[in-house]
Design an enzyme around this catalytic site. Structure first.
Site, short mmCIF file in Angstrom:
data_model
loop_
_atom_site.label_atom_id
_atom_site.label_comp_id
_atom_site.label_asym_id
_atom_site.label_seq_id
_atom_site.Cartn_x
_atom_site.Cartn_y
_atom_site.Cartn_z
CG HIS A 82 -2.28 -0.63 0.84
ND1 HIS A 82 -3.38 0.08 0.46
CD2 HIS A 82 -2.64 -1.93 0.78
CE1 HIS A 82 -4.37 -0.75 0.19
NE2 HIS A 82 -3.95 -1.97 0.38
CG ASP A 123 -9.10 6.52 9.30
OD1 ASP A 123 -9.65 6.40 10.41
OD2 ASP A 123 -8.73 7.61 8.85
CD GLU A 144 -10.15 9.83 11.17
OE1 GLU A 144 -10.63 10.00 10.02
OE2 GLU A 144 -9.40 8.87 11.46
#
Length: 513
Positions: free
Chosen positions: A83, A146, A259
């Site tokens: 990623h 997240d 957030e």
């Protein structure tokens, strides 16, 4: 023993290794290039490694590093779930270690003082750590990202940030022990009291000093349920004042997760109003938006943890107490009750939708940065309201973090301000002709970064990627000399993490006994 070495023979690929190094590697590895290790989630870089190694144990990682160290040219990159955005986990003509192949290692530990920890493999996905902790022990780590389809070693090599970081700090602040294979091919257990310099260097060290093969993570009782809330703002000043107030409340006196994000003030299906509601059959009523609102709006995303035995009225009362202090637009509040597991895996749905729509494998020219509180209002005026006023085809995250929760001994660097904001442009855009050329989006990222430099902002790139030594020196500032010294101590030939483009491999073998 190395568990498995993928290799592919390319008939016309005659690019050979230097003759003086062939004998050192003879019989150890077969070399070739593999497609999977030559690309990443960013989809903007592509290089060929010589081989992909699938290590089962720390000893396999150690052996691979030692074999590379015996040559004058080989490098080693640890690849988690692929990623990275700009090729950070690649090794052109080097060795890529597929850390997902590491043997499953999950051990619950209880110390004499009653504290609880889990030992997990560096190649384990946080998603799997969550499922095992919650389902088997009703426990959970304190700090998350997240998206949980990331490896333990991968996030600890960067920072690991989410809506719990204001309280517990990043994931790098929530690990007490590591097992690391250094660039010298030494497997070392390290902590604040044992091999401490390697411990501090590795955390947030971008893989430059060692490969994490095991981590010890503190855990605590997991909640059963989460009240998940979103509230909308038209004024950035109100949004930031409320967010900063919430993150400075004492533990037990506020929300458990804070957030925020920016969205377009329109009916754009990818960037606009429709992206805000969290529950089924919820409707964003644009009539509620004042006529004075600008091109973008702001949303605070909040969560309150609770137990099954907590009375609903008590949960309602606590939520109302906290929301009653906020300045959001009346009538634009959305909430839903979900299990703790559902909440932490909420981004999994984004992944599934993106794969179904064919954009998961498209290029992702993302930008992540930290910007000081003192500059965030100007950033809003110049970037959110102008450069990004039409959105980015995905979330634009912005929320405050507390510098006091970050350990300055770690390698990661953050702004000097006591409060700074994480900003993340998470683009999910189809490739041309449906979407804009990737090059234009990369240019937009550069425009934003250059604006920050020109305005003298106190900022740092998160998940940084630079092409020159000068930019890396500017990034680390007065921490650069420490970073270089740590490199000389733990990876003197610059074998590890070549995809970061910080150091070049020194063309000499390392004397290994």
């Amino acid at each position: 023993m190395i568990a498995y070495l993928e290799h592919f023979v390319h008939g016309n690929d005659t690019e050979s290794m230097p003759n003086d190094d062939v004998s050192a590697l003879d019989g150890a590895f077969h070399f070739g290039a593999t497609a999977a290790a030559g690309k990443d989630f960013g989809g903007m870089k592509s290089v060929k490694p010589r081989a992909v190694i699938r290590p089962a144990l720390a000893g396999d990682v150690e052996r691979a590093v030692k074999e590379a160290a015996r040559t004058t040219y080989l490098t080693v990159a640890a690849r988690g779930n692929g990623h990275s955005i700009n090729g950070q986990a690649m090794a052109e003509k080097g060795l890529v270690l597929d850390m997902r192949a590491m043997e499953d290692h999950f051990t619950l530990l209880s110390l004499d003082d009653g504290s609880l920890y889990v030992d997990v493999s560096g190649g384990a996905l946080w998603e799997d750590v969550l499922k095992r902790c919650v389902s088997e022990f009703r426990l959970a780590p304190r700090s998350w990202t997240d998206y949980l389809g990331l490896t333990v070693g991968g996030t600890l090599s960067n920072a690991g940030v989410s809506g719990q970081a204001f309280r517990y700090g990043p994931q790098t602040a929530n690990v007490t022990e590591l097992e690391v294979v250094s660039g010298k091919g030494e497997t070392l257990v390290c902590s604040e009291s044992q091999n401490s310099e390697l411990f501090f260097a590795t955390l947030g060290g971008l893989g430059q000093f060692g490969i994490i093969t095991r981590a010890r993570v503190p855990v605590q009782q997991a909640p059963d349920m989460v009240r998940w809330i979103r509230v909308v703002y038209t004024e950035f000043g109100d949004f930031t004042r409320d967010a900063e107030w919430l993150v400075t409340l004492r533990e037990g006196d506020g929300f458990d997760y804070v957030e925020g994000f920016v969205f377009v003030n329109s009916d754009d299906p990818c960037n606009g109003w429709i992206t805000v509601p969290v529950g089924p059959n919820q409707y964003f009523d644009p009539v509620r938006i004042p006529s004075t609102a600008g091109p973008v709006l702001y949303c605070l995303e909040l969560a309150l943890h609770y137990r099954n035995q907590d009375h609903p009225s008590a949960v309602d009362m606590e939520v109302d107490r906290l929301l009653g202090r906020l300045r959001f637009v009346e009538g634009l509040k959305f909430s839903v009750d979900v299990t703790y597991m559902e909440f932490l895996l909420r981004v999994k749905r984004v992944e599934e939708d993106a794969k179904a729509n064919g954009i998961w494998d498209a290029p992702h020219p993302w930008l992540n940065m930290f910007v000081s509180k003192s500059n965030i209002a100007e950033f809003d005026r110049e970037v959110f309201k102008k450069i990004l006023k039409h959105g980015v085809g995905g979330p634009i995250l912005v929320y405050p973090l507390l510098r006091s929760k970050w350990d300055s001994r770690h390698s990661v660097v953050v702004p000097d301000s006591n409060i700074f904001y994480i900003i993340a442009l998470l683009r999910f855009i189809p490739p041309p002709p449906k979407g804009p050329p990737t090059e234009l989006l990369v240019e937009q990222n550069h425009e934003i970064i250059q604006l920050c430099y020109n305005r003298g902002f106190d900022f740092k790139l998160y998940l940084p990627h630079y092409q020159s030594k000068e930019n890396w020196m500017r990034h680390y500032g007065d921490k650069w000399s420490r970073f270089v010294e740590r490199k000389a101590n733990f990876d003197p030939l610059a074998i590890l993490a070549p995809g970061q483009k910080i150091f070049s491999r020194i063309p000499q073998p390392l004397s290994i006994t």
